[in-house]
Design a protein around this motif. Structure first.
Motif, PDB file in Angstrom:
ATOM      1  N   GLU A 108      17.682   9.896  83.205  1.00 53.86           N
ATOM      2  CA  GLU A 108      16.871  10.304  82.500  1.00 53.86           C
ATOM      3  C   GLU A 108      16.428  11.941  82.034  1.00 53.86           C
ATOM      4  O   GLU A 108      16.928  12.882  82.796  1.00 53.86           O
ATOM      5  CB  GLU A 108      15.881  10.285  83.694  1.00 53.86           C
ATOM      6  N   VAL A 109      16.528  11.953  80.668  1.00 54.38           N
ATOM      7  CA  VAL A 109      16.108  13.020  80.333  1.00 54.38           C
ATOM      8  C   VAL A 109      14.757  13.645  79.790  1.00 54.38           C
ATOM      9  O   VAL A 109      14.111  12.706  79.485  1.00 54.38           O
ATOM     10  CB  VAL A 109      17.371  13.686  79.026  1.00 54.38           C
ATOM     11  N   ILE A 110      14.044  14.658  80.279  1.00 53.14           N
ATOM     12  CA  ILE A 110      13.086  15.299  80.232  1.00 53.14           C
ATOM     13  C   ILE A 110      13.018  16.670  79.562  1.00 53.14           C
ATOM     14  O   ILE A 110      13.820  17.074  79.901  1.00 53.14           O
ATOM     15  CB  ILE A 110      11.927  14.850  81.059  1.00 53.14           C
ATOM     16  N   HIS A 111      12.197  16.548  78.416  1.00 57.48           N
ATOM     17  CA  HIS A 111      11.830  17.695  77.962  1.00 57.48           C
ATOM     18  C   HIS A 111      10.826  18.390  78.429  1.00 57.48           C
ATOM     19  O   HIS A 111       9.715  18.257  78.730  1.00 57.48           O
ATOM     20  CB  HIS A 111      11.047  17.340  76.807  1.00 57.48           C
ATOM     21  N   LYS A 112      10.832  20.122  78.461  1.00 57.21           N
ATOM     22  CA  LYS A 112       9.964  21.104  79.355  1.00 57.21           C
ATOM     23  C   LYS A 112       8.552  20.833  78.639  1.00 57.21           C
ATOM     24  O   LYS A 112       7.704  20.483  79.449  1.00 57.21           O
ATOM     25  CB  LYS A 112      10.512  22.043  78.715  1.00 57.21           C
ATOM     26  N   MET A 113       8.476  20.352  77.358  1.00 59.54           N
ATOM     27  CA  MET A 113       6.777  20.344  76.742  1.00 59.54           C
ATOM     28  C   MET A 113       5.752  19.183  77.721  1.00 59.54           C
ATOM     29  O   MET A 113       4.809  19.855  77.571  1.00 59.54           O
ATOM     30  CB  MET A 113       6.857  20.320  74.889  1.00 59.54           C
ATOM     31  N   THR A 114       7.396  17.792  77.661  1.00 58.87           N
ATOM     32  CA  THR A 114       6.095  16.563  78.230  1.00 58.87           C
ATOM     33  C   THR A 114       5.606  17.003  79.253  1.00 58.87           C
ATOM     34  O   THR A 114       5.171  16.899  80.298  1.00 58.87           O
ATOM     35  CB  THR A 114       7.338  16.200  77.809  1.00 58.87           C
ATOM     36  N   LEU A 115       6.669  17.963  80.308  1.00 62.05           N
ATOM     37  CA  LEU A 115       5.701  18.196  82.365  1.00 62.05           C
ATOM     38  C   LEU A 115       4.865  19.656  81.472  1.00 62.05           C
ATOM     39  O   LEU A 115       3.610  19.263  82.228  1.00 62.05           O
ATOM     40  CB  LEU A 115       7.237  19.172  82.301  1.00 62.05           C
ATOM     41  N   GLU A 116       4.936  20.108  80.818  1.00 58.54           N
ATOM     42  CA  GLU A 116       3.743  21.439  80.244  1.00 58.54           C
ATOM     43  C   GLU A 116       2.802  20.736  79.824  1.00 58.54           C
ATOM     44  O   GLU A 116       1.060  21.509  80.521  1.00 58.54           O
ATOM     45  CB  GLU A 116       4.652  22.712  79.034  1.00 58.54           C
ATOM     46  N   SER A 117       2.624  19.653  78.997  1.00 53.43           N
ATOM     47  CA  SER A 117       1.548  18.983  78.509  1.00 53.43           C
ATOM     48  C   SER A 117       1.130  17.893  79.618  1.00 53.43           C
ATOM     49  O   SER A 117      -0.474  17.511  79.569  1.00 53.43           O
ATOM     50  CB  SER A 117       1.679  18.588  77.223  1.00 53.43           C
ATOM     51  N   ASN A 118       2.372  17.824  80.551  1.00 49.26           N
ATOM     52  CA  ASN A 118       0.970  16.579  81.711  1.00 49.26           C
ATOM     53  C   ASN A 118       1.556  17.147  82.806  1.00 49.26           C
ATOM     54  O   ASN A 118       2.579  17.095  83.339  1.00 49.26           O
ATOM     55  CB  ASN A 118       1.723  15.541  81.272  1.00 49.26           C
ATOM     56  N   PRO A 119       1.328  18.264  83.756  1.00 46.90           N
ATOM     57  CA  PRO A 119       1.349  19.326  83.947  1.00 46.90           C
ATOM     58  C   PRO A 119       1.603  18.669  85.791  1.00 46.90           C
ATOM     59  O   PRO A 119       1.822  18.652  86.978  1.00 46.90           O
ATOM     60  CB  PRO A 119       0.454  20.962  84.598  1.00 46.90           C
ATOM     61  N   LEU A 120       0.281  17.449  85.814  1.00 45.20           N
ATOM     62  CA  LEU A 120      -0.158  16.362  87.046  1.00 45.20           C
ATOM     63  C   LEU A 120       1.185  15.813  87.727  1.00 45.20           C
ATOM     64  O   LEU A 120       0.382  14.777  87.960  1.00 45.20           O
ATOM     65  CB  LEU A 120      -1.691  16.895  87.638  1.00 45.20           C
TER      66      LEU A 120
ATOM     67  N   ASN B 186       9.094  14.294  96.557  1.00 43.50           N
ATOM     68  CA  ASN B 186       7.576  13.594  97.784  1.00 43.50           C
ATOM     69  C   ASN B 186       6.530  13.935  97.230  1.00 43.50           C
ATOM     70  O   ASN B 186       5.608  14.372  97.702  1.00 43.50           O
ATOM     71  CB  ASN B 186       8.643  14.987  98.857  1.00 43.50           C
ATOM     72  N   GLY B 187       6.526  13.655  96.244  1.00 40.56           N
ATOM     73  CA  GLY B 187       4.835  13.212  95.942  1.00 40.56           C
ATOM     74  C   GLY B 187       4.433  14.094  94.737  1.00 40.56           C
ATOM     75  O   GLY B 187       3.318  14.395  94.572  1.00 40.56           O
ATOM     76  N   ARG B 188       5.338  15.523  94.763  1.00 36.97           N
ATOM     77  CA  ARG B 188       4.868  16.684  94.043  1.00 36.97           C
ATOM     78  C   ARG B 188       5.025  16.351  92.582  1.00 36.97           C
ATOM     79  O   ARG B 188       5.867  16.199  91.866  1.00 36.97           O
ATOM     80  CB  ARG B 188       5.741  17.742  94.350  1.00 36.97           C
ATOM     81  N   SER B 189       4.005  17.327  92.092  1.00 43.88           N
ATOM     82  CA  SER B 189       4.425  16.881  90.225  1.00 43.88           C
ATOM     83  C   SER B 189       4.807  18.372  89.702  1.00 43.88           C
ATOM     84  O   SER B 189       5.617  19.624  90.533  1.00 43.88           O
ATOM     85  CB  SER B 189       2.989  16.733  90.004  1.00 43.88           C
ATOM     86  N   TYR B 190       4.934  18.577  88.232  1.00 49.17           N
ATOM     87  CA  TYR B 190       5.445  19.585  87.873  1.00 49.17           C
ATOM     88  C   TYR B 190       5.108  20.876  88.152  1.00 49.17           C
ATOM     89  O   TYR B 190       4.662  21.588  88.806  1.00 49.17           O
ATOM     90  CB  TYR B 190       5.552  19.855  86.368  1.00 49.17           C
ATOM     91  N   TYR B 191       3.224  20.737  88.332  1.00 50.35           N
ATOM     92  CA  TYR B 191       2.443  21.376  88.835  1.00 50.35           C
ATOM     93  C   TYR B 191       2.251  22.112  90.841  1.00 50.35           C
ATOM     94  O   TYR B 191       2.814  23.474  90.643  1.00 50.35           O
ATOM     95  CB  TYR B 191       0.955  21.069  88.351  1.00 50.35           C
TER      96      TYR B 191
END
Length: 238
Positions: A130-142, A149-154
Motif C-alpha cells: 500500500e502507498v500512503i501520502h504524508k498529508m493523509t497521515l497528518e490530516s488523520n494522525p490518530l 502494535n496498534g499505534r497511530s502516526y501520532y
C-alpha cells in the motif's frame, strides 16, 4: 468506479462533485472534483481568488474499453457543464503523480498550463504494498494506518509528525519521484492573475520528471503534445 479503476484504488473523501462517463448505457469511468486538502496554499496561485472560486480535479479513472480520446471528450464536456452550473468557479487545479502513474499527458493535450514540477518525498510504500501520502497521515494522525502494535502516526512520531520516524517504525520506504501541478482556467480573464510562471512542457524532460503508466518516460514530451499552451480546453489527469 474510482476504487476499481484508479491506480491508487482510493477515493478522495472530501470530494463534492462526481461525474460518471457512460457509453451505450454502461458506466466506464468517473471524475471526482472537490476542495484541495490545503486550500490556503492553493489560493495564492491566482491573485484575488476567493475561497469558493476554484476547485480541484481530485480523481479520474476510465476503463480501457472506452474509445480513444474519451478522457479529453469527457473532460471537455465536464468543464463546459461546470462553467454553466457553477459560474462562480474560475479555475481548476490538478496534480499529476510522476511517482506512480504519469506526468500529465492528457492535461497537456487538454488545455492545462504547467505551473510546477516538484520532487516528491511524501509517498510511503508500506510492506503490504500500500502507498500512503504524508498529508493523509497528518490530516488523520490518530488513524491506525499500517498499524504497528496498534499505534497511530501520532503515537509513532510523538506528535511531531516526522515522516522518517514513521517510515522506520513501519518498515516502509519513501517512494521518490515528482509531482506536477497543472491549472486550467474556466474564466480566461483569470489567466492574467497567475502568480507563478508557466513552465514549458520541455521542462518535464529537462528535470527528468517524465513518466507514462508508471514507467519513466524515455521519449520527449514534445513528441506527443504541443509546446504552446492554450488557455482554454478540456482537462484530464493520468
Amino acid at each position: 468506479m474510482i476504487r476499481a479503476l484508479h491506480y491508487s484504488g482510493k477515493t478522495v473523501q472530501n470530494s463534492q462533485l462526481h461525474l460518471g462517463v457512460f457509453l451505450d448505457g454502461k458506466c466506464g469511468g468517473a471524475m471526482q472534483f472537490g476542495p484541495s486538502l490545503d486550500k490556503r496554499k492553493m489560493l495564492g496561485l491566482v491573485r484575488g481568488t476567493r475561497w469558493n472560486e476554484f476547485i480541484e480535479l481530485n480523481r479520474m479513472a476510465f476503463a480501457d474499453w472506452l474509445p480513444r480520446n474519451s478522457e479529453s471528450r469527457a473532460l471537455g464536456f465536464a468543464f463546459r457543464w461546470i462553467r454553466k452550473q457553477y459560474p462562480h468557479l474560475k479555475w481548476v487545479v490538478s496534480f499529476a503523480d510522476g511517482t506512480q502513474c504519469g506526468d500529465g499527458t492528457i492535461y497537456r493535450a487538454s488545455g492545462f498550463v504547467l505551473t510546477g514540477i516538484n520532487k516528491s518525498f511524501n509517498l510511503v510504500r508500506l510492506p503490504s504494498g500500500e502507498v500512503i501520502h504524508k498529508m493523509t497521515l497528518e490530516s488523520n494522525p490518530l488513524q491506525k494506518r499500517a498499524e504497528l502494535n496498534g499505534r497511530s502516526y501520532y503515537d509513532i512520531t510523538g506528535g511531531k509528525y516526522n515522516l522518517n520516524s514513521y517510515v522506520n517504525a513501519v518498515g516502509g520506504v519513501i517512494a521518490p519521484g515528482f509531482q506536477l501541478r497543472y491549472v486550467l482556467f474556466l474564466d480566461a480573464k483569470y489567466r492574467d492573475r497567475l502568480t507563478v510562471p508557466v513552465l514549458p512542457f520541455s521542462e518535464i524532460d529537462r528535470r527528468g520528471a517524465g513518466m507514462y503508466k508508471g514507467v519513466r518516460r524515455v521519449q520527449s514530451v514534445e513528441s506527443d503534445t504541443a509546446t504552446i499552451q492554450v488557455e482554454e480546453g478540456g482537462a484530464n489527469p493520468t
